[in-house]
Structure formats: C-alpha cells, structure tokens
Motif scaffolding. Structure first.
Motif, PDB file in Angstrom:
ATOM      1  N   ALA A 133       0.808  -1.087  -0.006  1.00 21.99           N
ATOM      2  CA  ALA A 133       0.200   0.181   0.170  1.00 21.99           C
ATOM      3  C   ALA A 133       1.289   1.699   0.075  1.00 21.99           C
ATOM      4  CB  ALA A 133      -1.077   0.702   1.275  1.00 21.99           C
ATOM      5  N   GLY A 134       0.326   2.631  -0.539  1.00 19.37           N
ATOM      6  CA  GLY A 134       0.884   3.667   0.112  1.00 19.37           C
ATOM      7  C   GLY A 134       0.611   4.362  -1.599  1.00 19.37           C
ATOM      8  N   GLU A 135       0.672   5.756  -1.513  1.00 20.94           N
ATOM      9  CA  GLU A 135       1.116   6.932  -2.409  1.00 20.94           C
ATOM     10  C   GLU A 135       1.771   6.844  -3.554  1.00 20.94           C
ATOM     11  OE1 GLU A 135       1.523  10.183   0.264  1.00 20.94           O
ATOM     12  OE2 GLU A 135      -0.668  10.558   0.845  1.00 20.94           O
ATOM     13  N   ILE A 136       0.525   7.230  -4.473  1.00 19.08           N
ATOM     14  CA  ILE A 136       1.542   6.912  -5.981  1.00 19.08           C
ATOM     15  C   ILE A 136       1.676   8.512  -6.762  1.00 19.08           C
ATOM     16  CG2 ILE A 136       1.040   5.418  -8.496  1.00 19.08           C
ATOM     17  CD1 ILE A 136       2.253   4.008  -6.074  1.00 19.08           C
ATOM     18  N   ASP A 137       2.522   8.474  -7.114  1.00 21.29           N
ATOM     19  CA  ASP A 137       3.184  10.052  -7.883  1.00 21.29           C
ATOM     20  C   ASP A 137       2.414   9.807  -9.658  1.00 21.29           C
ATOM     21  OD1 ASP A 137       2.820  11.459  -6.050  1.00 21.29           O
ATOM     22  OD2 ASP A 137       5.374  11.199  -6.549  1.00 21.29           O
ATOM     23  N   TYR A 138       1.420  10.755 -10.014  1.00 20.09           N
ATOM     24  CA  TYR A 138       1.375  10.309 -11.599  1.00 20.09           C
ATOM     25  C   TYR A 138       1.190  11.704 -12.137  1.00 20.09           C
ATOM     26  CZ  TYR A 138      -3.429  10.793 -11.117  1.00 20.09           C
ATOM     27  OH  TYR A 138      -5.522  11.426 -11.526  1.00 20.09           O
ATOM     28  N   CYS A 139       2.226  11.799 -13.830  1.00 17.72           N
ATOM     29  CA  CYS A 139       1.633  13.018 -14.009  1.00 17.72           C
ATOM     30  C   CYS A 139       1.842  12.484 -16.356  1.00 17.72           C
ATOM     31  CB  CYS A 139       3.155  14.129 -14.047  1.00 17.72           C
ATOM     32  SG  CYS A 139       4.404  13.597 -13.701  1.00 17.72           S
ATOM     33  N   TYR A 140       2.287  13.607 -16.901  1.00 17.93           N
ATOM     34  CA  TYR A 140       2.731  13.600 -18.570  1.00 17.93           C
ATOM     35  C   TYR A 140       4.546  13.088 -17.739  1.00 17.93           C
ATOM     36  CZ  TYR A 140      -1.449  14.477 -19.875  1.00 17.93           C
ATOM     37  OH  TYR A 140      -3.089  14.396 -20.180  1.00 17.93           O
ATOM     38  N   VAL A 141       4.783  12.247 -18.817  1.00 19.92           N
ATOM     39  CA  VAL A 141       5.940  12.611 -19.744  1.00 19.92           C
ATOM     40  C   VAL A 141       6.657  13.586 -19.594  1.00 19.92           C
ATOM     41  CG1 VAL A 141       8.072  10.635 -20.915  1.00 19.92           C
ATOM     42  CG2 VAL A 141       5.886  10.000 -19.928  1.00 19.92           C
ATOM     43  N   LYS A 142       5.754  14.581 -20.130  1.00 21.23           N
ATOM     44  CA  LYS A 142       6.718  15.467 -20.700  1.00 21.23           C
ATOM     45  C   LYS A 142       7.287  16.891 -19.225  1.00 21.23           C
ATOM     46  CE  LYS A 142       2.737  18.392 -20.975  1.00 21.23           C
ATOM     47  NZ  LYS A 142       1.601  19.017 -22.112  1.00 21.23           N
ATOM     48  N   ASP A 143       6.147  16.507 -17.779  1.00 23.10           N
ATOM     49  CA  ASP A 143       7.044  16.574 -17.103  1.00 23.10           C
ATOM     50  C   ASP A 143       7.436  15.891 -15.944  1.00 23.10           C
ATOM     51  OD1 ASP A 143       5.178  19.200 -17.276  1.00 23.10           O
ATOM     52  OD2 ASP A 143       3.060  17.375 -16.878  1.00 23.10           O
ATOM     53  N   VAL A 144       8.901  15.076 -16.335  1.00 29.31           N
ATOM     54  CA  VAL A 144       9.222  14.429 -15.651  1.00 29.31           C
ATOM     55  C   VAL A 144      10.473  15.084 -16.700  1.00 29.31           C
ATOM     56  CG1 VAL A 144      10.209  11.973 -15.193  1.00 29.31           C
ATOM     57  CG2 VAL A 144       7.788  12.927 -15.996  1.00 29.31           C
ATOM     58  N   LYS A 145      12.116  15.451 -15.432  1.00 28.83           N
ATOM     59  CA  LYS A 145      12.964  15.716 -15.986  1.00 28.83           C
ATOM     60  C   LYS A 145      13.642  14.904 -15.099  1.00 28.83           C
ATOM     61  CE  LYS A 145      11.524  19.122 -18.482  1.00 28.83           C
ATOM     62  NZ  LYS A 145      11.226  19.088 -19.688  1.00 28.83           N
ATOM     63  N   LYS A 146      14.853  14.161 -15.635  1.00 26.44           N
ATOM     64  CA  LYS A 146      16.077  13.562 -15.463  1.00 26.44           C
ATOM     65  C   LYS A 146      17.043  14.121 -14.760  1.00 26.44           C
ATOM     66  CE  LYS A 146      18.534  11.748 -18.634  1.00 26.44           C
ATOM     67  NZ  LYS A 146      19.466  10.652 -19.727  1.00 26.44           N
ATOM     68  N   GLY A 147      16.943  13.410 -13.597  1.00 27.30           N
ATOM     69  CA  GLY A 147      17.392  14.076 -12.519  1.00 27.30           C
ATOM     70  C   GLY A 147      19.812  13.750 -12.609  1.00 27.30           C
ATOM     71  N   ASN A 148      20.340  13.981 -11.506  1.00 28.49           N
ATOM     72  CA  ASN A 148      21.914  13.662 -11.891  1.00 28.49           C
ATOM     73  C   ASN A 148      22.554  12.832 -11.207  1.00 28.49           C
ATOM     74  OD1 ASN A 148      20.931  13.729  -9.094  1.00 28.49           O
ATOM     75  ND2 ASN A 148      22.585  15.182  -8.177  1.00 28.49           N
ATOM     76  N   LYS A 149      21.525  11.399 -11.395  1.00 29.55           N
ATOM     77  CA  LYS A 149      21.722   9.971 -10.756  1.00 29.55           C
ATOM     78  C   LYS A 149      21.051   9.409 -11.650  1.00 29.55           C
ATOM     79  CE  LYS A 149      22.561   7.107  -6.706  1.00 29.55           C
ATOM     80  NZ  LYS A 149      22.808   6.976  -5.566  1.00 29.55           N
ATOM     81  N   LEU A 150      21.539   8.271 -12.272  1.00 32.52           N
ATOM     82  CA  LEU A 150      20.425   6.798 -13.548  1.00 32.52           C
ATOM     83  C   LEU A 150      19.275   6.399 -12.077  1.00 32.52           C
ATOM     84  CD1 LEU A 150      20.537   5.370 -15.432  1.00 32.52           C
ATOM     85  CD2 LEU A 150      21.749   3.734 -14.372  1.00 32.52           C
ATOM     86  N   GLY A 151      19.081   7.014 -13.225  1.00 28.22           N
ATOM     87  CA  GLY A 151      17.563   6.358 -12.602  1.00 28.22           C
ATOM     88  C   GLY A 151      16.122   7.270 -11.897  1.00 28.22           C
ATOM     89  N   LEU A 152      16.836   8.140 -11.806  1.00 29.87           N
ATOM     90  CA  LEU A 152      16.962   9.258 -10.571  1.00 29.87           C
ATOM     91  C   LEU A 152      15.479  10.833 -11.526  1.00 29.87           C
ATOM     92  CD1 LEU A 152      16.256  11.060  -7.905  1.00 29.87           C
ATOM     93  CD2 LEU A 152      18.295  11.868  -7.931  1.00 29.87           C
ATOM     94  N   VAL A 153      14.430  10.816 -11.363  1.00 28.41           N
ATOM     95  CA  VAL A 153      13.627  11.971 -12.164  1.00 28.41           C
ATOM     96  C   VAL A 153      13.416  12.787 -10.782  1.00 28.41           C
ATOM     97  CG1 VAL A 153      13.366   9.966 -13.864  1.00 28.41           C
ATOM     98  CG2 VAL A 153      11.723  10.250 -11.689  1.00 28.41           C
ATOM     99  N   TYR A 154      13.136  13.800 -11.573  1.00 30.08           N
ATOM    100  CA  TYR A 154      12.243  15.182 -10.736  1.00 30.08           C
ATOM    101  C   TYR A 154      10.826  15.797 -11.904  1.00 30.08           C
ATOM    102  CZ  TYR A 154      16.431  16.173  -8.844  1.00 30.08           C
ATOM    103  OH  TYR A 154      17.496  15.783  -7.477  1.00 30.08           O
ATOM    104  N   LEU A 155      10.086  15.558 -10.401  1.00 29.39           N
ATOM    105  CA  LEU A 155       8.516  16.034 -11.345  1.00 29.39           C
ATOM    106  C   LEU A 155       8.275  17.079 -11.257  1.00 29.39           C
ATOM    107  CD1 LEU A 155       6.941  13.047  -9.847  1.00 29.39           C
ATOM    108  CD2 LEU A 155       8.044  12.561 -11.898  1.00 29.39           C
ATOM    109  N   LYS A 156       7.529  18.228 -12.637  1.00 28.26           N
ATOM    110  CA  LYS A 156       6.899  19.291 -12.665  1.00 28.26           C
ATOM    111  C   LYS A 156       5.711  19.557 -11.614  1.00 28.26           C
ATOM    112  CE  LYS A 156       8.349  20.368 -16.801  1.00 28.26           C
ATOM    113  NZ  LYS A 156       8.185  20.876 -18.112  1.00 28.26           N
ATOM    114  N   GLN A 157       5.344  18.627 -12.149  1.00 27.00           N
ATOM    115  CA  GLN A 157       4.043  19.312 -11.662  1.00 27.00           C
ATOM    116  C   GLN A 157       3.256  17.635 -11.672  1.00 27.00           C
ATOM    117  OE1 GLN A 157       0.992  21.554 -13.845  1.00 27.00           O
ATOM    118  NE2 GLN A 157       2.288  20.939 -15.798  1.00 27.00           N
TER     119      GLN A 157
END
Length: 461
Positions: free
Chosen positions: A414-438
């Motif tokens: 169980a837990g909370e899930i975030d979702y957004c459009y792929v266009k709002d996903v930005k690559k982080g400074n580590k492999l697999g790490l991402v940031y969501l704009k909204q």
C-alpha cells in the motif's frame, strides 16, 4: 518450507513412473540450477524434465513441466558432472537397495566401436542427500558431497560405492503420489531459482548488503552527533548572561552548566568562549543532519536495489552488476544481454503499461521509449520502478494497475502514487533519478494479488 519425508513404497512408485518416461532416452542435457539443484533433460521424452533437489532437509526428485530453459551454472562442479554423464544412453532405471535411491544406468560411446558403462545414484535421503556417479565396477567417479563425517561409509574418488545405512521406517514419512510430488516440486523449483540468483550474483548481494549494513550503523552515530550538538546550544544563553550578571552570579551560572568560569578572563572573553561552543554545536547539527539525509537517501537507494534484485531475472541482475560493480569483467556472451534495456509490458483495457526492473531499464523507458503525452507513474517519495501508461483514454483501472506495479516492485502492499505526463518528468543527476515538475497523487490501500501474477508473466519489448 514443510519438511517432506517420502516413504520407500511411495519412492518405489515414483521410480517406476520415472522409468516409464526416460528409459531408452539419451541424457541430452544436464543443467546445474544451483549448488544443490539439477535439471536433467532427455532426447525423446520432451514433456518434462527430471528435477533433483539435494537439500539436506528436503531432498526431492520429481518431474517439472512447462518451465523456462535456463543456462547451467558453468563451474568446475558443472563441468565434471556433464563430462561424466551427458549424452549417456539410459538402459536401466531402478530403486536401489530398497531405499530412497534412484539408480540410472547409462552407456556412453567412447568412439565408434567402444562404449563405457556408468551408474548414477540419486540418494534422496534426509540429512545426507547425494548424487554419485560410478563406473561399471562401481568405483566412484563423481560425488556432490565427499567425506560426509556423519556417514559410516567412505565417499572418496576411486573408492568402491556403498549405499548409506538403511534407516528404520519413519512413522512420520509421507505416502505421496508422483502427481502431488510434481506440484510440490514446482514450488521447490522456484526456491531453487532464488537460491541460484544469490549464488550467481553473490558479489552483488554482498556489496549491496554491506552498504546497507554500513549505512544502518552510520545513521545512529550521526543522530548521536545531532544530540551532542544540541547539548551545546544552551551555551548561547550562558554567553548572553556574561553581559549583565555580576562575576559571582556568573560563577554560579557557569557551575550550573558544569562549565568553569575563568576568572583571569573578562566576562566578554568568557562570553566569546560560550558563543564559540554554541557555534560549534550549531555547525555540528547542520553537518550531521545533512549527512543523515544523504545516508537515508543512500539507504533507500540500496534497499531499492535489493528489491530490484529480488524482483528481477538474471538478465536484469547482470545489468545491475554493471552499475554497482563497474570494474567487473563482463563475459562475451553477456554483452548483448547487458545492452538490452528494453522494458517489460502488460496490456489492459486497450492500454499498454510498461515498467523497468532496474535503473537502466527505467531510464531507457522514460526517456527513449515513452512519448511525451504518455502517463508517468511512480511511488511517492521513494526509489522505485518507472511505470508508463500508453493509452488513448486514461481510466481508473489502468492507473490502479500501474500504481500497483510501482508498489509491488518497491516491495510494498500500500502507499501513495504520483502520476503526471512524461513531458513533466525531468532527468536527475543520478541514473534512474527523476524530478516531476507537476503531478497528482493517489492512495492505494491494498495491492491486488492478481497484479503480482501479471508482473511475473509480463512480456518484454
């Protein structure tokens, strides 16, 4: 695992069933699943494979059907066994010594005009299971376990084979059919596959577990440093007292703080000493809290890697090895596997849901495979799988399954899930790490068991 004790009459029935299927076949392949599990394939009988599990508590011999082919573990043990029996023609199968021992006799061609006789003994006996190969004179050529100290017999190379001392009938032994044994064997085989992963990727497991262990030790030490820093903050108040209290009052105030007031110094100089301790404590807290955050992030990352290993197959783990053990030499046959970053997918309600089993696959999925209008799904504030929904019309069932996949691959129910459009996903400074704009967040209170089965059966691009 429930302990299984097969009685000799049931074992006799099992041997007869095996005999009917494999007699007059060639041993076409011998696959070492792990250090105590072996699969035997046959030239004409293709419906199933003979599975021998030499676990000391639960030795087993059964038939497995509809299992995926796996590569044998290539080591000295594997090479010796395959060299002794592979391609042998099975001319006799029997129960040996009226005990839980299957004896398979084979002929192997030496050249066009000569052949050799060998016997394979499957000792499916609790606490001392063994696989032994002998020549036609019953001299030992190969054994899984040599020199068993608790056995009153010699199991040594070139020594004469002697069966173990037959134990008295066990009242707790099981009367089991071959069909029931085969069903139980499917579960045991899954256990063997998990053990296999830990053996093949032992360095990877040890590296990740040692990191987790180190971080779990480090965090309490840092938390103690925070407490030590907090104990110094009160010196700010003591320093302030130096500006308006008399010398006698300051001596008493300093004594209450277990801190010596230096009479040879002015009150201002004593105040400076107090403020220096306060600043030291404050800096200690800031630095320790910073290191705690870094350590917690690393701990979550390595715990997530452990979850990726538990959920992934051998191909997925070979890719994880390139991340964690970058200097390890890559075998030539593994190079194509490691470069195959294609994700897994499940189809539902006209949509396709993609997901990765490691950071290489996650990164490739989100930034190479996904379209900017696809839906990106991820577990909230925790390292986890990237999940992509390709659909013309997003609905609740699609989003729910995608969220459940994200939870399951992070070993959560169980837990909370975030979702957004792929266009709002930005690559982080580590492999697999991402940031969501909204993004939007939903809560899933219980993972459906069927979703776990769907993940196991998922296809790959």
């Amino acid at each position: 695992m429930t302990r299984l004790r097969i009685n000799t009459s049931s074992f006799s029935s099992i041997v007869n069933n095996i005999k009917q299927k494999i007699i007059r076949n060639h041993l076409s392949n011998v696959t070492i699943v792990n250090s105590k599990a072996i699969l035997f394939s046959f030239s004409f009988y293709r419906q199933g494979k003979l599975f021998a599990y030499f676990d000391k508590n639960n030795p087993m011999l059964c038939e497995l059907n509809q299992i995926d082919s796996i590569a044998t573990i290539d080591n000295g043990f594997s090479q010796q066994l395959r060299h002794q029996i592979k391609d042998g023609f099975i001319y006799d199968v029997c129960q040996f010594n009226d005990d839980n021992i299957l004896k398979i006799s084979i002929k192997r061609n030496i050249n066009a005009f000569e052949y050799e006789i060998k016997h394979i003994y499957f000792e499916i006996i609790p606490f001392c299971p063994n696989l032994i190969v002998t020549d036609d004179k019953n001299s030992i050529l190969f054994a899984m376990h040599y020199n068993q100290e608790h056995e009153k017999r010699s199991i040594l190379l070139n020594h004469q084979y002697a069966p173990p001392i037959k134990m008295a009938a066990d009242e707790k032994s099981d009367d089991i059919t071959f069909e029931r044994l085969n069903k139980l064997g499917q579960k045991v085989y899954q256990t063997a596959l998990n053990e296999r992963k830990k053996q093949i990727f032992e360095k990877l497991y040890l590296q990740i577990k040692s990191k987790i262990k180190l971080l779990k030790r480090k965090i309490p030490i840092l938390e103690q440093e925070v407490k030590e820093g907090e104990s110094l903050l009160s010196y700010q108040q003591l320093g302030q007292l130096c500006y308006y209290q008399s010398i006698d009052e300051l001596i008493q105030s300093f004594a209450e703080f277990n801190f010596e007031y230096q009479k040879e110094l002015s009150p201002i100089k004593n105040a400076e000493k107090c403020f220096k301790l306060y600043k030291k404590g404050k800096n200690k807290i800031i630095e320790a809290q910073k290191q705690i955050e870094i350590a917690n992030n690393e701990l979550n990352y390595y715990q997530h890697l452990l979850e990726q290993i538990n959920n992934g197959n051998e191909q997925d783990l070979k890719q994880i090895e390139t991340i964690i053990l970058p200097h390890q030499k890559i075998k030539k046959q593994d190079r194509k596997i490691i470069k195959n970053y294609q994700p897994y997918y499940i189809k539902i309600d006209g949509a396709t849901i993609y997901f990765g089993h490691n950071d290489l696959q996650n990164d490739h999925l989100t930034f190479k495979v996904a379209h900017y209008k696809d839906i990106f799904v991820h577990i909230h504030n925790y390292p986890g799988a990237h999940v992509i929904i390709k659909t013309n019309q997003l609905n609740d069932s699609q989003l729910k399954l995608a969220g459940e996949i994200a939870l399951i691959l992070s070993n959560k129910d169980a837990g909370e899930i975030d979702y957004c459009y792929v266009k709002d996903v930005k690559k982080g400074n580590k492999l697999g790490l991402v940031y969501l704009k909204q993004y939007k967040t939903i809560r899933l209170n219980q993972v459906d068991k069927n979703s776990k089965e769907m993940i196991k059966k998922a296809n790959r691009l």
